[in-house]
Design a protein around this motif. Structure first.
Motif, PDB file in Angstrom:
ATOM      1  N   PHE A   1     -12.159   4.099   0.978  1.00  0.00           N
ATOM      2  CA  PHE A   1     -12.790   3.032   1.595  1.00  0.00           C
ATOM      3  C   PHE A   1     -14.133   3.318   2.214  1.00  0.00           C
ATOM      4  O   PHE A   1     -14.962   2.609   2.106  1.00  0.00           O
ATOM      5  CB  PHE A   1     -11.963   2.863   2.791  1.00  0.00           C
ATOM      6  CG  PHE A   1     -11.795   1.530   3.547  1.00  0.00           C
ATOM      7  CD1 PHE A   1     -11.299   0.496   2.553  1.00  0.00           C
ATOM      8  CD2 PHE A   1     -12.268   1.069   4.880  1.00  0.00           C
ATOM      9  CE1 PHE A   1     -11.357  -0.923   3.388  1.00  0.00           C
ATOM     10  CE2 PHE A   1     -12.349  -0.183   5.178  1.00  0.00           C
ATOM     11  CZ  PHE A   1     -11.866  -1.267   4.455  1.00  0.00           C
ATOM     12  N   VAL A   2     -14.371   4.541   2.217  1.00  0.00           N
ATOM     13  CA  VAL A   2     -15.932   4.985   2.611  1.00  0.00           C
ATOM     14  C   VAL A   2     -16.708   4.797   1.406  1.00  0.00           C
ATOM     15  O   VAL A   2     -17.863   4.241   1.409  1.00  0.00           O
ATOM     16  CB  VAL A   2     -16.099   6.662   2.980  1.00  0.00           C
ATOM     17  CG1 VAL A   2     -17.168   6.978   3.122  1.00  0.00           C
ATOM     18  CG2 VAL A   2     -15.149   6.853   4.388  1.00  0.00           C
ATOM     19  N   MET A   3     -16.132   5.244   0.312  1.00  0.00           N
ATOM     20  CA  MET A   3     -16.865   5.134  -0.918  1.00  0.00           C
ATOM     21  C   MET A   3     -17.357   3.719  -1.544  1.00  0.00           C
ATOM     22  O   MET A   3     -18.340   3.265  -1.906  1.00  0.00           O
ATOM     23  CB  MET A   3     -16.097   5.881  -2.257  1.00  0.00           C
ATOM     24  CG  MET A   3     -16.326   7.449  -2.055  1.00  0.00           C
ATOM     25  SD  MET A   3     -15.252   8.220  -3.212  1.00  0.00           S
ATOM     26  CE  MET A   3     -16.421   7.673  -4.907  1.00  0.00           C
ATOM     27  N   SER A   4     -16.369   2.845  -0.889  1.00  0.00           N
ATOM     28  CA  SER A   4     -16.596   1.408  -1.341  1.00  0.00           C
ATOM     29  C   SER A   4     -17.447   0.695  -0.330  1.00  0.00           C
ATOM     30  O   SER A   4     -17.959  -0.722  -0.494  1.00  0.00           O
ATOM     31  CB  SER A   4     -15.372   0.587  -1.286  1.00  0.00           C
ATOM     32  OG  SER A   4     -14.726   0.467  -0.034  1.00  0.00           O
ATOM     33  N   GLY A   5     -18.020   1.416   0.585  1.00  0.00           N
ATOM     34  CA  GLY A   5     -19.026   0.874   1.692  1.00  0.00           C
ATOM     35  C   GLY A   5     -18.176  -0.190   2.615  1.00  0.00           C
ATOM     36  O   GLY A   5     -18.909  -0.968   3.192  1.00  0.00           O
ATOM     37  N   LYS A   6     -16.861  -0.136   2.597  1.00  0.00           N
ATOM     38  CA  LYS A   6     -16.432  -1.157   3.632  1.00  0.00           C
ATOM     39  C   LYS A   6     -16.036  -0.660   4.826  1.00  0.00           C
ATOM     40  O   LYS A   6     -15.288  -1.253   5.810  1.00  0.00           O
ATOM     41  CB  LYS A   6     -15.099  -1.535   2.728  1.00  0.00           C
ATOM     42  CG  LYS A   6     -15.494  -2.323   1.569  1.00  0.00           C
ATOM     43  CD  LYS A   6     -13.927  -2.800   0.882  1.00  0.00           C
ATOM     44  CE  LYS A   6     -14.269  -3.263  -0.724  1.00  0.00           C
ATOM     45  NZ  LYS A   6     -13.095  -3.521  -1.229  1.00  0.00           N
ATOM     46  N   LEU A   7     -16.350   0.563   5.301  1.00  0.00           N
ATOM     47  CA  LEU A   7     -15.895   1.188   6.473  1.00  0.00           C
ATOM     48  C   LEU A   7     -16.300   0.466   7.523  1.00  0.00           C
ATOM     49  O   LEU A   7     -15.609   0.310   8.730  1.00  0.00           O
ATOM     50  CB  LEU A   7     -16.078   2.894   6.469  1.00  0.00           C
ATOM     51  CG  LEU A   7     -15.375   3.406   7.708  1.00  0.00           C
ATOM     52  CD1 LEU A   7     -13.868   3.649   7.412  1.00  0.00           C
ATOM     53  CD2 LEU A   7     -15.710   4.767   7.743  1.00  0.00           C
ATOM     54  N   THR A   8     -17.589   0.156   7.585  1.00  0.00           N
ATOM     55  CA  THR A   8     -18.365  -0.636   8.593  1.00  0.00           C
ATOM     56  C   THR A   8     -17.739  -1.877   8.936  1.00  0.00           C
ATOM     57  O   THR A   8     -18.055  -2.768  10.008  1.00  0.00           O
ATOM     58  CB  THR A   8     -19.882  -0.655   8.349  1.00  0.00           C
ATOM     59  OG1 THR A   8     -19.928  -1.278   6.962  1.00  0.00           O
ATOM     60  CG2 THR A   8     -20.376   0.789   8.493  1.00  0.00           C
ATOM     61  N   ASN A   9     -16.812  -2.539   8.185  1.00  0.00           N
ATOM     62  CA  ASN A   9     -16.137  -3.820   8.207  1.00  0.00           C
ATOM     63  C   ASN A   9     -15.326  -3.998   9.422  1.00  0.00           C
ATOM     64  O   ASN A   9     -14.956  -4.828   9.915  1.00  0.00           O
ATOM     65  CB  ASN A   9     -15.595  -4.625   6.917  1.00  0.00           C
ATOM     66  CG  ASN A   9     -16.809  -4.599   5.802  1.00  0.00           C
ATOM     67  OD1 ASN A   9     -17.723  -5.032   6.247  1.00  0.00           O
ATOM     68  ND2 ASN A   9     -16.199  -4.791   4.361  1.00  0.00           N
ATOM     69  N   ILE A  10     -14.951  -2.453   9.608  1.00  0.00           N
ATOM     70  CA  ILE A  10     -14.128  -2.288  10.968  1.00  0.00           C
ATOM     71  C   ILE A  10     -14.594  -2.906  12.057  1.00  0.00           C
ATOM     72  O   ILE A  10     -15.713  -2.174  12.789  1.00  0.00           O
ATOM     73  CB  ILE A  10     -13.430  -0.938  11.093  1.00  0.00           C
ATOM     74  CG1 ILE A  10     -12.555  -0.617   9.860  1.00  0.00           C
ATOM     75  CG2 ILE A  10     -12.716  -0.887  12.168  1.00  0.00           C
ATOM     76  CD1 ILE A  10     -12.323   0.848   9.748  1.00  0.00           C
ATOM     77  N   GLU A  11     -14.488  -3.746  12.653  1.00  0.00           N
ATOM     78  CA  GLU A  11     -15.153  -4.337  13.841  1.00  0.00           C
ATOM     79  C   GLU A  11     -14.797  -3.906  15.150  1.00  0.00           C
ATOM     80  O   GLU A  11     -15.630  -4.034  16.328  1.00  0.00           O
ATOM     81  CB  GLU A  11     -14.806  -5.883  13.922  1.00  0.00           C
ATOM     82  CG  GLU A  11     -15.475  -6.844  12.662  1.00  0.00           C
ATOM     83  CD  GLU A  11     -15.159  -8.275  12.780  1.00  0.00           C
ATOM     84  OE1 GLU A  11     -14.259  -8.717  13.542  1.00  0.00           O
ATOM     85  OE2 GLU A  11     -15.904  -8.967  11.997  1.00  0.00           O
ATOM     86  N   ASN A  12     -13.503  -3.094  15.426  1.00  0.00           N
ATOM     87  CA  ASN A  12     -13.319  -2.307  16.779  1.00  0.00           C
ATOM     88  C   ASN A  12     -13.883  -1.059  16.675  1.00  0.00           C
ATOM     89  O   ASN A  12     -13.714  -0.235  15.871  1.00  0.00           O
ATOM     90  CB  ASN A  12     -11.836  -2.269  16.612  1.00  0.00           C
ATOM     91  CG  ASN A  12     -11.436  -1.594  17.752  1.00  0.00           C
ATOM     92  OD1 ASN A  12     -12.092  -0.830  18.508  1.00  0.00           O
ATOM     93  ND2 ASN A  12     -10.206  -1.918  18.293  1.00  0.00           N
TER      94      ASN A  12
END
Length: 245
Positions: free
Chosen positions: A133-144
């Motif tokens: 998930f980190v490598m895909s650059g999606k971790l910051t999509n977690i809004e909480n």
């Protein structure tokens, strides 16, 4: 659909500009209306696309977090077992360090303890989901933000602390192994006993006691994992299995 509307009203603007039967002021008003419709259609298209994209991102976040919950539940069980395992190691090393070189031991018990003293156990978290998930650059999509901060602290701080403490334990065990290899003259039980009960052998065995810091770091990882699990359950209550009555 929005693209068709934009094309339709774009043609209308061109048509109005070419019309001569109406006054310029009238044509300008109609052109303004058509342009407003175009702007609205484009804005609506962008908004709907953004809404769809956001929904897709949050579906990915949900899938990641629900899977992460399972990973952390497994890690908590593993760390609980590892902590108990290290207590067994401590008792085993303490027994070996307590042996009197002038007193014959229970040979069966001694050989079992000696063999067990070469064992080790390390924490290997289920981390591939997080890494992906980190490598895909999606971790910051977690809004909480609280949840995101906790997840980052777990893997970027708590885990590194555990690995540092386990590394110290591994270094001490390596020194013990190297000393044994240097001093052993054979594999018979009396040779093993002699090396074990030398002053240096005893000192190295006493140093093998698991530090309080390692136990504390295991517990810190467990507690933060449980906090993250609770936050995930609060975010997706439909995923929480009902308790048996």
């Amino acid at each position: 659909m929005a693209e068709l509307e934009v094309a339709k009203h774009g043609k209308n603007v061109v048509h109005l500009m070419a019309k001569k039967e109406h006054a310029l002021s009238h044509r300008l008003r109609e052109i303004a209306v058509e342009i407003a419709i175009i702007v609205f259609a484009v804005s609506m298209s962008i908004w709907l696309h953004g809404l769809s994209e956001h929904h897709h991102q949050q579906q990915e976040v949900r899938s990641f977090l629900v899977g992460l919950k399972g990973d952390l539940e497994g890690d908590v069980k593993a760390l609980t077992n590892i902590s108990e395992g290290y207590k067994g190691f401590d008792a085993n090393y303490a027994y070996l360090a307590s042996l009197d070189p002038d007193t014959q031991p229970d040979w069966a018990k001694f050989k079992q303890a000696y063999a067990a003293s070469d064992a080790n156990w390390y924490f290997m978290p289920a981390k591939s989901r997080f890494d992906g998930f980190v490598m895909s650059g999606k971790l910051t999509n977690i809004e909480n933000e609280q949840l995101l901060t906790a997840i980052l602290a777990l893997y970027q701080t708590r885990l590194l602390e555990i690995q540092t403490s386990e590394g110290g334990w591994t270094t001490r065990q390596r020194k013990l192994r190297e000393y044994r290899e240097e001093q052993l003259e054979g594999d018979d039980e009396r040779s093993l006993f002699r090396v074990t009960t030398t002053p240096k052998g005893k000192r190295l065995l006493r140093q093998m006691a698991t530090t309080r810091q390692l136990y504390q770091r295991y517990q810190s990882y467990i507690e933060l994992s449980r906090d993250i699990i609770r936050m995930i359950d609060a975010a997706y209550p439909e995923q929480v299995a009902p308790r048996p009555h």
